[in-house]
Every structure is written in structure tokens, then in C-alpha cells.
Write an enzyme that holds these catalytic residues in place. Structure first.
Site, mmCIF file in Angstrom:
data_model
loop_
_atom_site.group_PDB
_atom_site.id
_atom_site.type_symbol
_atom_site.label_atom_id
_atom_site.label_comp_id
_atom_site.label_asym_id
_atom_site.label_seq_id
_atom_site.Cartn_x
_atom_site.Cartn_y
_atom_site.Cartn_z
ATOM 1 N N CYS A 175 31.423 -28.772 4.644
ATOM 2 C CA CYS A 175 31.000 -29.476 5.859
ATOM 3 C C CYS A 175 32.137 -30.074 6.675
ATOM 4 O O CYS A 175 32.423 -29.611 7.771
ATOM 5 C CB CYS A 175 30.001 -30.567 5.492
ATOM 6 N N LEU A 176 32.790 -31.121 6.131
ATOM 7 C CA LEU A 176 33.715 -31.894 6.978
ATOM 8 C C LEU A 176 34.882 -31.096 7.539
ATOM 9 O O LEU A 176 35.232 -31.272 8.699
ATOM 10 C CB LEU A 176 34.224 -33.131 6.224
#
Ligand SMILES: NC(=O)c1ccc[n+]([C@@H]2O[C@H](COP(=O)([O-])OP(=O)(O)OC[C@H]3O[C@@H](n4cnc5c(N)ncnc54)[C@H](O)[C@@H]3O)[C@@H](O)[C@H]2O)c1
Length: 419
Positions: free
Chosen positions: A261-262
Site C-alpha cells: 500500500c504505502l
């Protein structure tokens, strides 16, 4: 007869949705292109920590779950959930998995059925990419003939408190009828759904959440580097600031960000803003810059610690605790531990890594896998503590006789320094 659900992609996101759908009475096919995963899932072996083998076995025992890579098993679905990867490729979003999943589903789409995209992606993907591909392959019209919506996943691997069922789920549709169908489906799976007016708003919600986290982690990471140079204990300030009951949210420094994700999602947003508006999303660029350079900073701190002992990195034995990007998960995708170890090896260090969660195939060939035992501790010249896996013996590591750089402030001892 139970409604038929197909979940495309049986990974960290898709498998929990599939199992939860079985538990709430649906008849589910977990469609997956990786034949090894299909085989293991059908044999009751889960590759996702949040789904235990017992829970998977219970789902299989109902007779309403099976994994398959046969497209014929998609026939007759009422609801399809797409949860396939959305990586970056050469600086741009790679939507090929969503494209291929939509094309695979389309011939099996029937009038009245519902398709829900769950993969994280930039605003517009559901209506501008997924919808047209489904229309083309089915001859049906979105909205008029079939329902289409977007519902972002909020799964936090390893989080025992917030799981799929008790985390509010944002839902959306291309029209009111689609929203109603998407919401009705997730109302059976989770305690609370949160409807928004359109799919773009739902797509942006997910990117806002991840960008918020990415930017705030970058803020504390940059602050940690300055505070160290100023001789201030940033961790103590973070603890103190966290006592403020309003207007502050706790984030802690670390050796960099990882996972699916990040390091990726905020770049989907900045890419779209650049492409559509010709503008730079400066917060995302800055956060990418700070977070992606954290491994360099950790290496510099290692150099300083060895320097204090009149040693060079070259020839030093560095023992690393944690290869996964976060505690208590085996997920090593985009983990900062890999660039970090690579840099140390390039400088001539002999690097060994302990991580009970990560599979052998994810260990880079340049490091040696170890248990992190007392003899490994005794053999090291320096210890790097990157991830707080529950299995690590913090008391033993804290008492090591060599310098320990603790990037999580999980240790306390005479030779321990913090990020
Ligand atoms: N992992 C997380 O914590 C998390 C959280 C929220 C959102 N997301 C998002 O969810 C999406 C999926 O992520 P993930 O972590 O589950 O990925 P994953 O790699 O664990 O799982 C995706 C699965 O899809 C399979 N697949 C790919 N193409 C396929 C196809 N055409 N048909 C069938 N199967 C196919 C892959 O083999 C893989 O097993 C991504 O967009 C991600 O950004 C992930």
C-alpha cells in the site's frame, strides 16, 4: 439456493472476503491464477495470516467454498468481487491485472448481476476501465443491465482488533441501484457500511487514507533525523504529544515503509493529478522522498556506531531482526529491509537476517538466514532491530554486548540506541 459469489484474486484482500462471504451463507468460488495457491487453499492451507487453517477448513467443510483457476467456474455468479494487484510499473500505475480480471469475468456476466472492484486504484478506474471492459465482453450495459460499484479494502494484516467484519466499509455504485446492491452485499459481511455518492469518491477515500498515513510517517521520520542531530529524544516527544486528546494522531518513525500500500498507492494519486491537471502533488513527492531514503539514513547510523568502535562496515557482521515490512506478518513486499541489507552488503558487511514469518524464497541471496539465537547474538558485531515480531527475544537482544540500533524503540539496554 445461496447466492453465488466469485472473488477474483485470493490474496491478502480476496481470501478474507471469500471466507467471510462463506461464513455469512454465500456460495463462493475463490478464483485465482496461481495454481499453487489454488491447490493449497483447497487442501486447507492458508497463505494469509489473518485466515487461519482452521477457519479455512471450516469454510471448506460447508461445501460452499472452493478455489479454482478454471474460468468455467465463474458461470452463474450473482456477485463478483475483484481483488487483484495494482502495482506500479516504470513510474505509472499498472492496471493490467484489473483489465484481465474484467475481461475474464465479462463473458459470464448476466443481467442483474453485480461486480465490485476492491483493488486500490486511482479515481475513475471503475467507471472508465472496468465498466467498459465488462460491457464489451458481455454485450450488457452498466447500470441498465448489470450493477457495478467500488468498495475499498481496509484490511490491516496482523491487526487482531480491527478485522474485516468490524471495520466500517466504504461502498459505492455507478448509480443508486448499484450502490444498493453493493451495500446489501457488504451489510452481510461487515458490521457497518459507509455509502458515498459515487465510485470516484470511494476510490479517492482509499487513496486519501493511505496518503495521510504515508505523509505522517514521513513527517515523523524526518523529525527523528533532525531530533537525533539536535540531541533530543524524539520518541519521548511523540509519547508526550500523544497524550493530547484532540488534534493529534500518533505515528512513529521507522526504517522506511513497505507492503503493497504505502509505497505505491499515493503514487497512483500523484500520477493521476500530474496526468489530468499537469500539477505535482507535492506532499506525496516529499513523503516518497523522505520515506524511500530512510534505509540510507539507517545505514549511516550503522556506520557511525561502528566508527565509534573504530571499525568499518567492511568485514563487520551485522545481525538484522526482521525482513517483513511490519510486525507479525510474513509480507516482505517492498520491505525497506532489502535495500538496507543490500547497501550494507555493498559496503562489505556480512549480513544475517532473522525473521520467523517470511518464506525462504523472499530472502535475498546476499544474506544468510539465521534464527536470531543466543549464539547468533554472540557472533554479531552490530545488531539492527527493524521489526517487532512477537517471537523476537527482546530481553536477550537488549542485553547484547555489541551496539544495537533499534528502529522501533522496542528495546532498552546499555548498548541500545534508537532511531
Ligand atoms: N494487502 C493489503 O494490506 C491491502 C489492503 C488494502 C487494499 N489492498 C489492495 O488490494 C488489492 C489486492 O492486494 P493483495 O494484497 O490482496 O494482493 P495479493 O498479491 O496478495 O493478491 C492478489 C491475488 O490476485 C491473483 N491474481 C492476479 N491476477 C488475477 C486474475 N486475473 N484472476 C485471478 N487471480 C488473479 C494473484 O495471483 C494474487 O494471488 C491491491 O489493489 C491492493 O493495493 C491491499
Amino acid at each position: 439456493m445461496s447466492e453465488r459469489v466469485v472473488v477474483i484474486g485470493q490474496g491478502y484482500v480476496g481470501l478474507p472476503v471469500a471466507v467471510r462471504a462463506v461464513e455469512t451463507g454465500f456460495d463462493v468460488v475463490g478464483f485465482e491464477v496461481d495454481t499453487e495457491k489454488v491447490k493449497n487453499l483447497n487442501a486447507g492451507s492458508s497463505h494469509v495470516e489473518d485466515i487461519t487453517d482452521e477457519r479455512l477448513a471450516a469454510a471448506l467443510a460447508t461445501g460452499r467454498y472452493r478455489s479454482s483457476n478454471e474460468v468455467a467456474d465463474l458461470a452463474g455468479f450473482d456477485i463478483a468481487v475483484i481483488s487483484v494487484p495494482t502495482p506500479m510499473a516504470e513510474g505509472a500505475p499498472d492496471l493490467s491485472y484489473i483489465e484481465s480480471a474484467s475481461q475474464t469475468l465479462a463473458p459470464f456476466l448476466r443481467s442483474g448481476a453485480t461486480v465490485i472492484l476492491e483493488s486500490t486504484t486511482y479515481p475513475g478506474t471503475t467507471e472508465e476501465l472496468c465498466g467498459p471492459l465488462l460491457e464489451e465482453g458481455s454485450g450488457l450495459k452498466m447500470g441498465a443491465d448489470f450493477h457495478l460499484g467500488y468498495s475499498p479494502e481496509r484490511i490491516d494484516p496482523g491487526n487482531q482488533t480491527y478485522r474485516l467484519e468490524n471495520t466500517p466499509k466504504v461502498v459505492s455504485g455507478v448509480d443508486a441501484a448499484s450502490l444498493a446492491q453493493v451495500q446489501a452485499f457488504f451489510d452481510r459481511l461487515v458490521e457497518r457500511t459507509v455509502p458515498v455518492s459515487g465510485t470516484r469518491e470511494a476510490e479517492l477515500t482509499k487513496l486519501l487514507e493511505n496518503t495521510f498515513r504515508h505523509v505522517n510517517i514521513a513527517l515523523v521520520n524526518e523529525l527523528a533525523m533532525f531530533a537525533h542531530d539536535l540531541g533530543i529524544d524524539v520518541w519521548e516527544s511523540i509519547d508526550a504529544a500523544s497524550t493530547k486528546p484532540f488534534g493529534y494522531m500518533r505515528f512513529t518513525p521507522g526504517p522506511g515503509v513497505g507492503g503493497h500500500c504505502l509505497p505505491i498507492d499515493p503514487s497512483y494519486l500523484s500520477w493521476q493529478i500530474e496526468r489530468s491537471l499537469g500539477q505535482t502533488f507535492r506532499f506525496v513527492e516529499l513523503a516518497n522522498d523522505v520515506n524511500s531514503h530512510m534505509p540510507d539514513y539507517v545505514v549511516r547510523r550503522v556506520q557511525h556506531l561502528l566508527n565509534d568502535m573504530e571499525r568499518s562496515v567492511k568485514g563487520s557482521k551485522v545481525l538484522v531482526f526482521g525482513l517483513a515490512y511490519k510486525a507479525n506478518t510474513g509480507d516482505a513486499r517492498e520491505t525497506p529491509a532489502i535495500p538496507l541489507c543490500t547497501q550494507l552488503v555493498e559496503l562489505g558487511a556480512v549480513v544475517s537476517v532473522a525473521d520467523p514469518h517470511v518464506a525462504d524464497r523472499q530472502f535475498p541471496a546476499i544474506v544468510t538466514r539465521v534464527e536470531g539465537s543466543a549464539s547468533d547474538l554472540a557472533d554479531a558485531d552490530l545488531i539492527l532491530f527493524l521489526v517487532e515480531h512477537a517471537e523476537f527475544d527482546r530481553a536477550a537482544i537488549s542485553q547484547a554486548r555489541v551496539p544495537v540500533l533499534d528502529c522501533r524503540r522496542a528495546l532498552d539496554g546499555p548498548t541500545v540506541s534508537h532511531l
